[in-house]
Design an enzyme around this catalytic site. Structure first.
Site, mmCIF file in Angstrom:
data_model
loop_
_atom_site.group_PDB
_atom_site.id
_atom_site.type_symbol
_atom_site.label_atom_id
_atom_site.label_comp_id
_atom_site.label_asym_id
_atom_site.label_seq_id
_atom_site.Cartn_x
_atom_site.Cartn_y
_atom_site.Cartn_z
ATOM 1 N N GLU A 235 -5.023 12.535 -0.358
ATOM 2 C CA GLU A 235 -5.904 11.503 0.228
ATOM 3 C C GLU A 235 -5.034 10.678 1.157
ATOM 4 O O GLU A 235 -4.229 9.872 0.694
ATOM 5 C CB GLU A 235 -6.496 10.623 -0.882
ATOM 6 C CG GLU A 235 -7.437 11.351 -1.825
ATOM 7 C CD GLU A 235 -8.789 11.640 -1.198
ATOM 8 O OE1 GLU A 235 -9.031 11.205 -0.049
ATOM 9 O OE2 GLU A 235 -9.588 12.302 -1.852
ATOM 10 N N CYS A 269 -7.665 2.577 3.575
ATOM 11 C CA CYS A 269 -7.519 3.854 4.283
ATOM 12 C C CYS A 269 -8.711 4.110 5.186
ATOM 13 O O CYS A 269 -8.561 4.586 6.301
ATOM 14 C CB CYS A 269 -7.358 4.982 3.279
ATOM 15 S SG CYS A 269 -8.625 4.968 2.008
HETATM 16 P P1 NAD Z 1 3.265 6.064 1.453
HETATM 17 O O1 NAD Z 1 2.919 7.445 1.852
HETATM 18 O O2 NAD Z 1 4.433 5.411 2.061
HETATM 19 O O3 NAD Z 1 3.490 5.960 -0.129
HETATM 20 C C1 NAD Z 1 2.519 6.363 -1.054
HETATM 21 C C2 NAD Z 1 3.202 6.720 -2.360
HETATM 22 O O4 NAD Z 1 4.016 7.885 -2.169
HETATM 23 C C3 NAD Z 1 4.122 5.657 -2.913
HETATM 24 O O5 NAD Z 1 3.989 5.620 -4.323
HETATM 25 C C4 NAD Z 1 5.502 6.160 -2.514
HETATM 26 O O6 NAD Z 1 6.549 5.690 -3.338
HETATM 27 C C5 NAD Z 1 5.311 7.639 -2.675
HETATM 28 N N1 NAD Z 1 6.238 8.484 -1.916
HETATM 29 C C6 NAD Z 1 6.979 8.169 -0.828
HETATM 30 N N2 NAD Z 1 7.683 9.229 -0.400
HETATM 31 C C7 NAD Z 1 7.397 10.251 -1.234
HETATM 32 C C8 NAD Z 1 7.774 11.629 -1.294
HETATM 33 N N3 NAD Z 1 8.623 12.161 -0.415
HETATM 34 N N4 NAD Z 1 7.246 12.401 -2.261
HETATM 35 C C9 NAD Z 1 6.354 11.890 -3.134
HETATM 36 N N5 NAD Z 1 5.964 10.601 -3.147
HETATM 37 C C10 NAD Z 1 6.464 9.794 -2.196
HETATM 38 O O7 NAD Z 1 1.936 5.213 1.706
HETATM 39 P P2 NAD Z 1 1.723 3.644 1.511
HETATM 40 O O8 NAD Z 1 2.400 2.949 2.647
HETATM 41 O O9 NAD Z 1 2.042 3.253 0.121
HETATM 42 O O10 NAD Z 1 0.137 3.530 1.656
HETATM 43 C C11 NAD Z 1 -0.529 3.377 2.868
HETATM 44 C C12 NAD Z 1 -1.121 4.684 3.324
HETATM 45 O O11 NAD Z 1 -1.973 5.217 2.310
HETATM 46 C C13 NAD Z 1 -2.009 4.511 4.529
HETATM 47 O O12 NAD Z 1 -1.778 5.550 5.447
HETATM 48 C C14 NAD Z 1 -3.415 4.624 3.954
HETATM 49 O O13 NAD Z 1 -4.392 5.028 4.871
HETATM 50 C C15 NAD Z 1 -3.205 5.639 2.881
HETATM 51 N N6 NAD Z 1 -4.296 5.569 1.901
HETATM 52 C C16 NAD Z 1 -5.191 6.618 1.804
HETATM 53 C C17 NAD Z 1 -6.263 6.546 0.918
HETATM 54 C C18 NAD Z 1 -7.285 7.661 0.797
HETATM 55 O O14 NAD Z 1 -7.985 7.710 -0.208
HETATM 56 N N7 NAD Z 1 -7.400 8.555 1.756
HETATM 57 C C19 NAD Z 1 -6.418 5.416 0.112
HETATM 58 C C20 NAD Z 1 -5.491 4.382 0.233
HETATM 59 C C21 NAD Z 1 -4.435 4.472 1.128
#
Ligand code: NAD
Length: 463
Positions: A235, A269
């Site tokens: 997502e 998001c």
């Molecule tokens: P992010 O991708 O930086 O981090 C998300 C999670 O992934 C965190 O827990 C982080 O620690 C972890 N992570 C980071 N690197 C990783 C790796 N290499 N392997 C596995 N896990 C890893 O995102 P963010 O800044 O926390 O959140 C914002 C983003 O999330 C925005 O782009 C937003 O649109 C998206 N989002 C999507 C939805 C949806 O349902 N489509 C919902 C909410 C947020």
């Protein structure tokens, strides 16, 4: 953390910042690789019996709903302090999480007959995967965790979940509270940085990864899953367009469009990230949305009057500053807002930007903050084309007094959810997911539940 039903402090910790002050207010455990192994082993062990009794799982999920409902007053201040959202919105998020558990507990795990004749009886069954690694972002830490935990558990899987390092505390507390009603090892919550997420996606015990976060990280997760062919649901981000049709009265829709963009300080998001408005209504629309923005109350989430809290974290705050500066530099008009508020914490004014078009970073990228770019168009076809000219495809909306026409236009949006005369009405009953780079698979409803199962065909020969 919660591992095998036990509270684990760990030997190292990291600071959690209150975005309203910019200062560390508490600490969370840094999960070591040994503790992660222990969490995976606990989840693997618990799977053997958890998978066997569907009705016990349903009962447990209903109890999870009650536990969260009863803990709203305890959890909401933690959520506001680490995430920044107004306390009333933290309450809404937590009540929503309870509702999601309750709704999911009542879903059917289907058993279908594919063929039944004189020779064979063929049934399609749904088996759980085993251990699910769940990884969540910082904007809705509790709801997005529950979107994963509830269906994963109902389907018979066990879970190891990691919240974002920016917002680990409420999720850790939820994990602790749910131990009261879940067998040990069924739900394990660990906390740590991005490396921990990466270890989880590579861990050999994991059979399915359910990830919510950015597109860039989603691609890393998909790559990490590939060697093992772990199943993934991703997502990811969105750059969701709202198309306002020419028949719209700007004053009537301005408020709805504004809050479709600025809910949770724009950190949703599927929030509106760019608005397409017909040239003939452009000035009136800028003025109407500008009025709503100018009157929106920004402040500390603990202040009852606050409608919009701070941006959650320093990198995201800097990104918003950079995107607005870039728009300014390219000649855009800042209708309202355009600067930070005070010099403490990460407060940024609700900002409306006009005289801007595709090709500018603020329009082309996901801003994920309190800034709305409003783009003029001269024909609906052209607006649709531009709305779809992106790698993103999470959601979009069309606004008109002619619902039939708006629905026709909405159906042409290349995205997972198309709204008409509303935006952000996300329901437990409806699948939610992204087209194109916005994701793979869906969450919620029976469709989300099936994402935590794999098909087994049972083909029995007769006589
Ligand atoms: P992010 O991708 O930086 O981090 C998300 C999670 O992934 C965190 O827990 C982080 O620690 C972890 N992570 C980071 N690197 C990783 C790796 N290499 N392997 C596995 N896990 C890893 O995102 P963010 O800044 O926390 O959140 C914002 C983003 O999330 C925005 O782009 C937003 O649109 C998206 N989002 C999507 C939805 C949806 O349902 N489509 C919902 C909410 C947020």
């Amino acid at each position: 953390m919660t591992i095998a039903g036990e509270g684990i402090v760990g030997s190292e910790q990291f600071g959690v910042i209150n975005p309203a002050t910019g200062e560390v207010f508490d600490y969370a455990p840094e999960c070591s690789s040994e503790h992660l192994d222990a969490a995976m082993a606990a989840a693997k062990g618990a799977f053997e019996s958890w998978r066997l009794d569907e009705s016990a799982r349903r009962t447990a999920l209903l109890s999870c709903s009650t536990v969260i409902k009863n803990a709203v007053d305890q959890l909401a201040p933690i959520l506001t302090r680490e995430q920044g959202k107004p306390l009333s919105r933290a309450v809404v998020e937590l009540k929503g999480a309870a509702k999601w558990f309750d709704y999911t507990a009542r879903l059917e795990i289907p058993r279908e007959v594919a063929l039944d004749n004189d020779h064979v009886h063929v049934e399609v069954r749904r088996r759980p995967y085993g251990v699910v690694a769940a990884i969540t972002p910082w904007n809705y830490p509790v709801s997005l965790a529950v979107w994963k935990i509830a269906p994963a558990l109902l389907a018979g899987n066990t879970v190891v979940l990691k919240p974002s390092p920016f917002t680990p505390l409420t999720t850790l507390k939820v994990g602790e509270l749910l131990q009261e009603v879940l067998p040990s090892g069924v739900l394990n919550i660990v906390s740590g940085g991005d490396d921990l997420g990466s270890w989880m996606t590579k861990h050999p015990s994991v059979r399915k990864i359910s990830f919510t976060g950015s597109v860039a990280t989603g691609k890393r997760v998909a790559a990490a899953a590939a060697p093992d062919l772990k199943r993934v649901t991703l997502e990811l981000g969105g750059n969701d367009p709202a198309i306002v049709l020419p028949d719209v009265d700007p004053a009537a829709v301005a408020k709805h469009v504004f809050w479709g963009a600025l809910e949770n300080c724009g950190q949703v998001c599927s929030a509106i990230k760019r608005v397409y408005v017909p040239m003939e209504k452009y000035e009136a629309f800028l003025e109407a949305v500008g009025d709503v923005a100018a009157n929106a109350r920004i402040g500390d989430g603990f202040d009852d009057a606050t409608q919009i809290g701070p941006v959650n974290n320093a990198p995201q705050f800097q990104r918003i500053i950079d995107l607005v500066d870039d728009a300014r530099h390219h000649g855009a008009r800042i209708v309202v807002g355009g600067s930070r508020v005070g010099n403490r914490g990460y407060f940024y004014q609700p900002t409306v930007v006009g005289d801007i078009s595709d090709g500018t970073r603020l329009v082309d990228e996901e801003q994920f903050g309190p800034v709305i770019p409003i783009v003029p168009y001269d024909s609906v076809e052209n607006a649709l084309e531009r709305a779809n000219a992106t790698h993103f495809g999470l959601s979009g909306s069309v606004w008109s007094s002619d619902v039939k026409r708006a629905t026709k236009v909405a159906e042409q949006l290349e995205c997972g959810t198309a709204w008409v005369n509303q935006h952000l009405n996300i329901l437990p009953h409806a699948p939610f997911g992204g087209a194109k780079w916005s994701g793979i698979g869906v969450e919620n409803g029976p469709w989300g539940l099936l994402g935590f199962t794999e098909i087994q065909t049972v083909n029995v020969a007769k006589g």
